[in-house]
Design an enzyme around this catalytic site. Structure first.
Site, PDB file in Angstrom:
ATOM      1  N   ASN A 282      45.470  71.125  19.529  1.00 44.06           N
ATOM      2  CA  ASN A 282      45.903  69.797  19.989  1.00 44.06           C
ATOM      3  C   ASN A 282      44.717  68.838  20.114  1.00 44.06           C
ATOM      4  OD1 ASN A 282      45.179  71.465  22.207  1.00 44.06           O
ATOM      5  ND2 ASN A 282      46.334  70.216  23.637  1.00 44.06           N
TER       6      ASN A 282
ATOM      7  N   GLU B  37      43.873  65.127  21.700  1.00 45.06           N
ATOM      8  CA  GLU B  37      44.410  64.109  22.614  1.00 45.06           C
ATOM      9  C   GLU B  37      43.694  62.772  22.459  1.00 45.06           C
ATOM     10  OE1 GLU B  37      44.534  65.902  26.539  1.00 45.06           O
ATOM     11  OE2 GLU B  37      46.251  67.135  25.904  1.00 45.06           O
ATOM     12  N   ASN B  38      44.276  61.765  23.123  1.00 41.09           N
ATOM     13  CA  ASN B  38      43.749  60.403  23.033  1.00 41.09           C
ATOM     14  C   ASN B  38      43.963  59.721  24.378  1.00 41.09           C
ATOM     15  OD1 ASN B  38      43.890  57.377  22.289  1.00 41.09           O
ATOM     16  ND2 ASN B  38      43.187  58.363  20.409  1.00 41.09           N
TER      17      ASN B  38
ATOM     18  N   TYR C 259      47.805  58.034  25.688  1.00 39.35           N
ATOM     19  CA  TYR C 259      48.491  59.334  25.740  1.00 39.35           C
ATOM     20  C   TYR C 259      49.525  59.592  24.640  1.00 39.35           C
ATOM     21  CZ  TYR C 259      46.438  59.998  30.419  1.00 39.35           C
ATOM     22  OH  TYR C 259      45.581  60.146  31.467  1.00 39.35           O
TER      23      TYR C 259
ATOM     24  N   CYS D 209      49.998  67.479  18.720  1.00 40.60           N
ATOM     25  CA  CYS D 209      50.165  68.898  19.066  1.00 40.60           C
ATOM     26  C   CYS D 209      49.473  69.798  18.047  1.00 40.60           C
ATOM     27  CB  CYS D 209      51.641  69.261  19.110  1.00 40.60           C
ATOM     28  SG  CYS D 209      52.541  68.515  20.465  1.00 40.60           S
TER      29      CYS D 209
ATOM     30  N   GLU E  40      50.595  72.543  16.687  1.00 43.83           N
ATOM     31  CA  GLU E  40      51.493  72.977  15.603  1.00 43.83           C
ATOM     32  C   GLU E  40      51.528  71.940  14.488  1.00 43.83           C
ATOM     33  OE1 GLU E  40      52.050  72.865  18.858  1.00 43.83           O
ATOM     34  OE2 GLU E  40      53.829  74.001  19.437  1.00 43.83           O
TER      35      GLU E  40
ATOM     36  N   CYS F 118      57.144  71.824  21.482  1.00 45.56           N
ATOM     37  CA  CYS F 118      57.887  70.637  21.934  1.00 45.56           C
ATOM     38  C   CYS F 118      58.961  70.266  20.909  1.00 45.56           C
ATOM     39  CB  CYS F 118      56.936  69.476  22.188  1.00 45.56           C
ATOM     40  SG  CYS F 118      56.361  68.665  20.689  1.00 45.56           S
TER      41      CYS F 118
ATOM     42  N   CYS G 286      57.673  68.983  17.519  1.00 47.92           N
ATOM     43  CA  CYS G 286      57.148  70.056  16.656  1.00 47.92           C
ATOM     44  C   CYS G 286      58.288  70.871  16.066  1.00 47.92           C
ATOM     45  CB  CYS G 286      56.194  70.954  17.432  1.00 47.92           C
ATOM     46  SG  CYS G 286      54.606  70.161  17.750  1.00 47.92           S
TER      47      CYS G 286
HETATM   48  N1  THU Z   1      51.056  70.533  23.142  1.00 44.66           N
HETATM   49  C1  THU Z   1      50.924  71.175  21.948  1.00 44.66           C
HETATM   50  O1  THU Z   1      49.855  71.146  21.327  1.00 44.66           O
HETATM   51  N2  THU Z   1      51.996  71.847  21.468  1.00 44.66           N
HETATM   52  C2  THU Z   1      53.212  71.911  22.077  1.00 44.66           C
HETATM   53  O2  THU Z   1      54.170  72.413  21.509  1.00 44.66           O
HETATM   54  C3  THU Z   1      53.360  71.398  23.442  1.00 44.66           C
HETATM   55  C4  THU Z   1      52.281  70.497  23.904  1.00 44.66           C
HETATM   56  C5  THU Z   1      49.908  69.791  23.664  1.00 44.66           C
HETATM   57  C6  THU Z   1      50.053  68.296  23.577  1.00 44.66           C
HETATM   58  C7  THU Z   1      49.120  67.844  24.666  1.00 44.66           C
HETATM   59  O3  THU Z   1      47.811  67.740  24.128  1.00 44.66           O
HETATM   60  C8  THU Z   1      49.127  68.983  25.671  1.00 44.66           C
HETATM   61  O4  THU Z   1      49.707  70.092  25.011  1.00 44.66           O
HETATM   62  C9  THU Z   1      49.921  68.698  26.923  1.00 44.66           C
HETATM   63  O5  THU Z   1      51.196  68.266  26.613  1.00 44.66           O
END
Ligand code: THU
Length: 157
Positions: free
Chosen positions: A62, A64-65, A68, A73, A75, A108, A111
């Site tokens: 993952n 991030e930025n 938000y 993600c 995946e 999520c 994904c």
């Molecule tokens: N996240 C994933 O990388 N995959 C998922 O299926 C669920 C959430 C990450 C996104 C974000 O960087 C962090 O988890 C918290 O939501």
């Protein structure tokens, strides 16, 4: 009116040792990907690894930025990489883990939809190997188990 129900089939492996060698290797690659996570906002590191049908393994983590909603993600990063580097190769297995122990790392909704698209694209089911609580792992034979009644290109008519 009919009241109907769906069954979800999956396998639960209490420890990594019970998985096949190929699946253990993929999980280790996903765990290695945790080091590539950029997650200063959530502190929630997620790692993914993809096994293509030609045996190539690709990683994702993952990203991030500060804005938000732009967080990506693990995946979907791994899948985008697979689609760009090996567009002709179907995804055989996708492994997903988190740095936090003791949780089921539920992909999520976004994904799930992207995994679904990739199943449709290749015509081949994608095995999902997902970290569960207490050192366990869940194996789903297809995203269909996690996204019943999914929306596809064919629904566009
Ligand atoms: N996240 C994933 O990388 N995959 C998922 O299926 C669920 C959430 C990450 C996104 C974000 O960087 C962090 O988890 C918290 O939501």
């Amino acid at each position: 009116m009919q009241a109907l129900s769906l069954n979800i089939h999956y396998q639960l492996f209490p420890t990594i040792d019970e998985l096949a060698a190929k699946d253990r290797l993929l999980l280790h690659c996903a765990q290695d990907s945790l080091g590539k996570s950029y997650s200063p906002y959530s502190q929630f590191k997620v790692g993914a690894a993809i096994l293509l049908t030609n045996e190539v393994i690709l990683q994702g983590a993952n990203q991030e930025n500060a804005s938000y909603p732009l967080c990506l993600c693990a995946e979907r990063n791994a899948i985008a990489l697979a689609n760009i580097l090996h567009p002709e190769q179907a995804i055989a297995t996708l492994a997903v883990v988190a740095a936090k122990d003791d949780i089921f790392v539920s992909p999520c909704g976004a994904c799930r939809q992207v995994i679904w698209e990739n199943e449709q694209r290749s015509g081949q089911a994608i095995r999902l190997l997902i970290q569960g609580p207490a050192g366990s792992f869940y194996l789903f034979d297809s995203i269909k188990a996690l996204l019943p009644f999914g929306f596809s290109g064919s629904d566009l008519g």
